[in-house]
Design a protein around this motif. Sequence first.
Motif, PDB file in Angstrom:
ATOM      1  N   GLN A   1       0.770  -1.233  -0.066  1.00 31.05           N
ATOM      2  CA  GLN A   1      -0.013  -0.014  -0.077  1.00 31.05           C
ATOM      3  C   GLN A   1       0.822   1.362  -0.188  1.00 31.05           C
ATOM      4  OE1 GLN A   1      -2.547   0.194   3.510  1.00 31.05           O
ATOM      5  NE2 GLN A   1      -3.245   2.411   2.873  1.00 31.05           N
ATOM      6  N   GLY A   2       1.814   1.243   0.847  1.00 28.53           N
ATOM      7  CA  GLY A   2       2.793   2.396   0.850  1.00 28.53           C
ATOM      8  C   GLY A   2       3.462   2.724  -0.418  1.00 28.53           C
ATOM      9  N   CYS A   3       3.852   1.637  -1.061  1.00 31.53           N
ATOM     10  CA  CYS A   3       4.929   1.870  -2.335  1.00 31.53           C
ATOM     11  C   CYS A   3       3.676   2.308  -3.574  1.00 31.53           C
ATOM     12  CB  CYS A   3       5.035   0.479  -2.669  1.00 31.53           C
ATOM     13  SG  CYS A   3       6.642  -0.258  -1.728  1.00 31.53           S
ATOM     14  N   LEU A   4       2.421   1.980  -3.521  1.00 23.81           N
ATOM     15  CA  LEU A   4       1.609   2.081  -4.435  1.00 23.81           C
ATOM     16  C   LEU A   4       1.349   3.796  -4.163  1.00 23.81           C
ATOM     17  CD1 LEU A   4      -0.701  -0.783  -4.676  1.00 23.81           C
ATOM     18  CD2 LEU A   4       0.869   0.066  -6.285  1.00 23.81           C
ATOM     19  N   LEU A   5       0.989   4.163  -3.021  1.00 22.37           N
ATOM     20  CA  LEU A   5       0.607   5.329  -2.693  1.00 22.37           C
ATOM     21  C   LEU A   5       1.733   6.457  -2.918  1.00 22.37           C
ATOM     22  CD1 LEU A   5      -1.242   5.210   0.638  1.00 22.37           C
ATOM     23  CD2 LEU A   5      -2.130   5.673  -1.487  1.00 22.37           C
ATOM     24  N   MET A   6       3.151   5.794  -2.784  1.00 25.03           N
ATOM     25  CA  MET A   6       4.199   6.774  -3.019  1.00 25.03           C
ATOM     26  C   MET A   6       4.332   7.055  -4.702  1.00 25.03           C
ATOM     27  SD  MET A   6       6.631   8.249  -1.591  1.00 25.03           S
ATOM     28  CE  MET A   6       7.027   7.586  -0.007  1.00 25.03           C
ATOM     29  N   ILE A   7       3.946   5.794  -5.366  1.00 27.54           N
ATOM     30  CA  ILE A   7       3.987   6.310  -6.811  1.00 27.54           C
ATOM     31  C   ILE A   7       2.864   7.136  -7.188  1.00 27.54           C
ATOM     32  CG2 ILE A   7       3.796   4.776  -8.816  1.00 27.54           C
ATOM     33  CD1 ILE A   7       5.353   2.623  -7.679  1.00 27.54           C
TER      34      ILE A   7
END
Length: 350
Positions: free
Chosen positions: A188-194
């Motif tokens: 979730q964190g990686c997707l939000l960062m992208i």
Amino acid sequence: MENSNKFLIIKKNPYIVVIFIQFAYAGMALLSKAAIAQGMNPFVFVAYRQAIATVALAPFAYFLERKEADPLPYPVIGKIFLISLIGSTLSLNLFSYAINYVSATFASASINTIPALTFVVSILFRVESLSVTRFHGIAKVVGTVISVSGAIVFALVKGPKINFMKWSSKDTHDPASHLMSAKDKLVQGCLLMILANAAWAWWLVMQAPLVKRYPAKFRLALLQSLFSCIQSFVWAMAIERNLSSWKLQWDLNLFSVAYCGIVVTGLVYWLQLSAVESKGPLFTASFTPLTLFITAFISALVWKEILHLGSICGGILLVGGLYCVLWGKNKEVEVQANTDKADTKAETIV
């Protein structure tokens, strides 16, 4: 004469300036991570950051661009408000929320996807054309795919540990390691960062036509910071109603907010703008990978973070994809310049 003095520091020390910019962005990732990991609400962090940025930009906008401030029509004000909402408010809030679940190193690594994401957004808004029949067009497409793939590999593929500092497993510490233990939160964190980087890429694309309508850049930045400040406060107050979460003390949280507002949004904005105008966007963007290496090194020293082989491979893909996109863009500019020269020459002959 005034314009040459304005960029004198860039012309004399261009490499020092762009390296300082990357150190500043690395500091933003590290300090944001530390403050939010210690319990500061990410949305409150952004609200205070934008407030301080507005105050920091105000004297520059007033003293440097007093003569360039033309009255703004309401449609342009509405456009600035919308751009601030997506490009600043949404992007920064997504970044600050996502950094709960990813490392500061990944946050810095993901910045390398911005040129590729900017290319995608430019295609969607028809600001740029996609030419897959030309080699430079293929290079930009391939670079975009490699860059985004590198970000995914960096975040999700672990592999053997690469412990440069020889820390023991008991010594290693990440301020939010307890939050990163759940794989679904990490994804979730990686997707939000992208997504945060995609919103920032949209902001970059929208800046070009906006600057043509309103060339006073500091005042434009001030307006965007002011609108973003208002939007961020509304957003934060709707989510965080506990007054104790809004209290600032003389600690790391206050320093982090002040650093991001004054140094990153204030000083670095001007330096980056000056570097782009003086040396060109490709020169400035080519130093972006330094942020990743600086953040990884400091994280290893301060938090004793251990990288994995997957992260290193992902970082290589990220940097390779970035330079592939930049090379394709550079070739496209050269081809367009040669075409324009040929057309001008033909018109002169006729």
